[in-house]
Design a protein around this motif. Structure first.
Motif, PDB file in Angstrom:
ATOM      1  N   CYS A  74       0.847  -1.197   0.000  1.00 26.37           N
ATOM      2  CA  CYS A  74       0.000   0.000   0.000  1.00 26.37           C
ATOM      3  C   CYS A  74       0.881   1.245   0.000  1.00 26.37           C
ATOM      4  N   TYR A  75       0.309   2.371  -0.413  1.00 23.79           N
ATOM      5  CA  TYR A  75       1.056   3.618  -0.363  1.00 23.79           C
ATOM      6  C   TYR A  75       0.110   4.803  -0.257  1.00 23.79           C
ATOM      7  N   GLY A  76       0.617   5.890   0.315  1.00 23.14           N
ATOM      8  CA  GLY A  76      -0.119   7.139   0.411  1.00 23.14           C
ATOM      9  C   GLY A  76       0.617   8.239  -0.327  1.00 23.14           C
ATOM     10  N   ILE A  77      -0.111   9.232  -0.806  1.00 23.46           N
ATOM     11  CA  ILE A  77       0.466  10.323  -1.595  1.00 23.46           C
ATOM     12  C   ILE A  77      -0.002  11.656  -1.026  1.00 23.46           C
ATOM     13  N   LEU A  78       0.942  12.590  -0.882  1.00 26.81           N
ATOM     14  CA  LEU A  78       0.636  13.944  -0.441  1.00 26.81           C
ATOM     15  C   LEU A  78       1.438  14.910  -1.313  1.00 26.81           C
ATOM     16  N   GLY A  79       0.751  15.875  -1.939  1.00 24.28           N
ATOM     17  CA  GLY A  79       1.486  16.771  -2.825  1.00 24.28           C
ATOM     18  C   GLY A  79       0.710  18.027  -3.163  1.00 24.28           C
ATOM     19  N   GLY A  80       1.292  18.808  -4.045  1.00 24.08           N
ATOM     20  CA  GLY A  80       0.662  20.052  -4.453  1.00 24.08           C
ATOM     21  C   GLY A  80       1.186  20.520  -5.793  1.00 24.08           C
ATOM     22  N   GLY A  81       0.424  21.431  -6.407  1.00 20.35           N
ATOM     23  CA  GLY A  81       0.822  21.959  -7.700  1.00 20.35           C
ATOM     24  C   GLY A  81      -0.017  23.162  -8.053  1.00 20.35           C
ATOM     25  N   ALA A  82      -0.320  23.317  -9.334  1.00 13.36           N
ATOM     26  CA  ALA A  82      -1.122  24.436  -9.814  1.00 13.36           C
ATOM     27  C   ALA A  82      -2.164  23.926 -10.795  1.00 13.36           C
ATOM     28  N   SER A  83      -3.398  24.441 -10.656  1.00 15.56           N
ATOM     29  CA  SER A  83      -4.492  24.085 -11.554  1.00 15.56           C
ATOM     30  C   SER A  83      -4.643  25.209 -12.583  1.00 15.56           C
ATOM     31  N   LEU A  84      -4.403  24.872 -13.866  1.00 21.54           N
ATOM     32  CA  LEU A  84      -4.350  25.875 -14.930  1.00 21.54           C
ATOM     33  C   LEU A  84      -5.535  25.720 -15.874  1.00 21.54           C
ATOM     34  N   PRO A  85      -6.498  26.669 -15.859  1.00 23.35           N
ATOM     35  CA  PRO A  85      -7.670  26.573 -16.746  1.00 23.35           C
ATOM     36  C   PRO A  85      -7.299  26.746 -18.219  1.00 23.35           C
ATOM     37  N   PHE A  86      -8.020  26.046 -19.092  1.00 20.83           N
ATOM     38  CA  PHE A  86      -7.865  26.261 -20.522  1.00 20.83           C
ATOM     39  C   PHE A  86      -9.163  25.883 -21.238  1.00 20.83           C
ATOM     40  N   GLY A  87      -9.428  26.556 -22.359  1.00 19.98           N
ATOM     41  CA  GLY A  87     -10.574  26.211 -23.197  1.00 19.98           C
ATOM     42  C   GLY A  87     -11.903  26.722 -22.665  1.00 19.98           C
ATOM     43  N   GLY A  88     -12.813  27.039 -23.597  1.00 16.00           N
ATOM     44  CA  GLY A  88     -14.178  27.433 -23.252  1.00 16.00           C
ATOM     45  C   GLY A  88     -14.235  28.739 -22.477  1.00 16.00           C
ATOM     46  N   HIS A  89     -15.402  28.977 -21.855  1.00 19.40           N
ATOM     47  CA  HIS A  89     -15.567  30.185 -21.044  1.00 19.40           C
ATOM     48  C   HIS A  89     -14.663  30.137 -19.813  1.00 19.40           C
ATOM     49  N   TRP A  90     -14.490  28.943 -19.257  1.00 19.11           N
ATOM     50  CA  TRP A  90     -13.665  28.778 -18.048  1.00 19.11           C
ATOM     51  C   TRP A  90     -12.229  29.255 -18.276  1.00 19.11           C
ATOM     52  N   GLY A  91     -11.667  28.955 -19.441  1.00 19.44           N
ATOM     53  CA  GLY A  91     -10.281  29.326 -19.713  1.00 19.44           C
ATOM     54  C   GLY A  91     -10.130  30.508 -20.646  1.00 19.44           C
ATOM     55  N   ASP A  92     -11.207  31.283 -20.842  1.00 21.89           N
ATOM     56  CA  ASP A  92     -11.156  32.421 -21.757  1.00 21.89           C
ATOM     57  C   ASP A  92     -10.095  33.434 -21.311  1.00 21.89           C
TER      58      ASP A  92
ATOM     59  N   ALA B  96      -3.937  11.054  -1.541  1.00 19.81           N
ATOM     60  CA  ALA B  96      -4.441   9.794  -2.096  1.00 19.81           C
ATOM     61  C   ALA B  96      -3.924   8.612  -1.293  1.00 19.81           C
ATOM     62  N   GLY B  97      -4.662   7.517  -1.355  1.00 17.07           N
ATOM     63  CA  GLY B  97      -4.247   6.245  -0.787  1.00 17.07           C
ATOM     64  C   GLY B  97      -4.532   5.148  -1.791  1.00 17.07           C
ATOM     65  N   ALA B  98      -3.627   4.164  -1.871  1.00 20.00           N
ATOM     66  CA  ALA B  98      -3.790   3.138  -2.907  1.00 20.00           C
ATOM     67  C   ALA B  98      -3.278   1.791  -2.420  1.00 20.00           C
ATOM     68  N   LYS B  99      -3.726   0.733  -3.110  1.00 20.20           N
ATOM     69  CA  LYS B  99      -3.289  -0.633  -2.836  1.00 20.20           C
ATOM     70  C   LYS B  99      -2.811  -1.259  -4.140  1.00 20.20           C
ATOM     71  N   ARG B 100      -1.701  -1.977  -4.068  1.00 25.12           N
ATOM     72  CA  ARG B 100      -1.153  -2.622  -5.257  1.00 25.12           C
ATOM     73  C   ARG B 100      -1.838  -3.965  -5.510  1.00 25.12           C
ATOM     74  N   VAL B 101      -2.124  -4.215  -6.782  1.00 27.33           N
ATOM     75  CA  VAL B 101      -2.594  -5.528  -7.208  1.00 27.33           C
ATOM     76  C   VAL B 101      -1.387  -6.409  -7.528  1.00 27.33           C
ATOM     77  N   ASP B 102      -0.401  -5.831  -8.202  1.00 23.81           N
ATOM     78  CA  ASP B 102       0.875  -6.488  -8.482  1.00 23.81           C
ATOM     79  C   ASP B 102       1.920  -5.391  -8.673  1.00 23.81           C
ATOM     80  N   ASP B 103       3.083  -5.740  -9.245  1.00 25.87           N
ATOM     81  CA  ASP B 103       4.147  -4.755  -9.412  1.00 25.87           C
ATOM     82  C   ASP B 103       3.761  -3.618 -10.352  1.00 25.87           C
ATOM     83  N   ALA B 104       2.784  -3.847 -11.231  1.00 32.76           N
ATOM     84  CA  ALA B 104       2.426  -2.832 -12.223  1.00 32.76           C
ATOM     85  C   ALA B 104       1.132  -2.093 -11.897  1.00 32.76           C
TER      86      ALA B 104
END
Length: 215
Positions: free
Chosen positions: A48-66, A80-88
């Motif tokens: 199992c593994y957990g993820i903690l992070g951050g970044g930037a949300s960049l709008p594009f397209g349509g009225h939202w990204g005008d 996020a939290g996840a469980k592995r089924v196998d190595d992939a």
């Protein structure tokens, strides 16, 4: 006479042998051993593994990204939290939070977006790093705070819509059970429409950095 000669020869041989025994052997230069190659330990794969992070949300397209009347970028945080089924293959749940997309024409208009999306991730190790692709789908909840413009007050507005996200990235070993990674994701919300806010389709590109903890 013969006995004396025999005793003399024996004494001489004993003396020579004793002298040879205690003589210092001739100097021999030390032979340096060839450096041993470090044995690389295989990367440990945690179930199992957990993820903690951050970044930037960049709008594009349509009225939202005008470019004139659309919305600006916003800080974005992920957990996020996840469980592995196998190595992939692995599966899990992810939440993301965009803390505020301000409108370019009316800065007092700010839209926050919170998502809750199950996801599938496929990984491909390559040396020490691991490349991955990810796809998720779920609920995106948006909220627009109340504001005033041109002497008029507008109440807050909110709603929810289905959405999807997909992208890929790479992770590197960091320390012990920790890994450091980055990815680039496309988030698509099918319809952001409320009583007062109606921008229709929403598209954001989200580059991010994150820490992964295996357990």
């Amino acid at each position: 006479m013969k006995k004396k000669a025999l005793l003399f020869v024996c004494a001489l041989l004993a003396s020579v042998c004793a002298r040879a025994q205690y003589e210092t052997p001739p100097y021999q230069p030390l032979v340096e051993e060839a450096p041993k190659e470090a044995v690389k330990q295989p990367l440990r794969v945690y179930p199992c593994y957990g993820i903690l992070g951050g970044g930037a949300s960049l709008p594009f397209g349509g009225h939202w990204g005008d470019t004139g009347s659309g919305f600006k970028s916003s800080p974005d945080f992920i957990f996020a939290g996840a469980k592995r089924v196998d190595d992939a293959l692995s599966y899990g749940l992810e939440t993301s939070y965009s803390s505020g997309h301000k409108n370019k024409a009316v800065p007092d208009i700010k839209v926050r977006i919170f998502s809750f999306t199950p996801f599938l991730r496929v990984a491909s190790p390559s040396g020490e790093k691991t490349w991955f692709g990810i796809i998720g789908a779920g609920v995106y909840h948006w909220n627009r705070q109340s504001y005033s413009a041109a002497g008029e007050n507008f109440t807050s507005d909110s709603g929810s819509s289905l959405g999807i996200n997909m992208g890929g990235g790479v992770v590197y070993p960091f320390w012990d059970a920790w890994q450091l990674g980055g990815d680039l994701r496309w988030h698509h919300i099918f319809n952001v429409q409320g009583d007062q806010l109606d921008v229709g389709l929403v598209n954001n590109v989200v580059p991010s950095l994150f820490l992964v903890y295996g357990f």
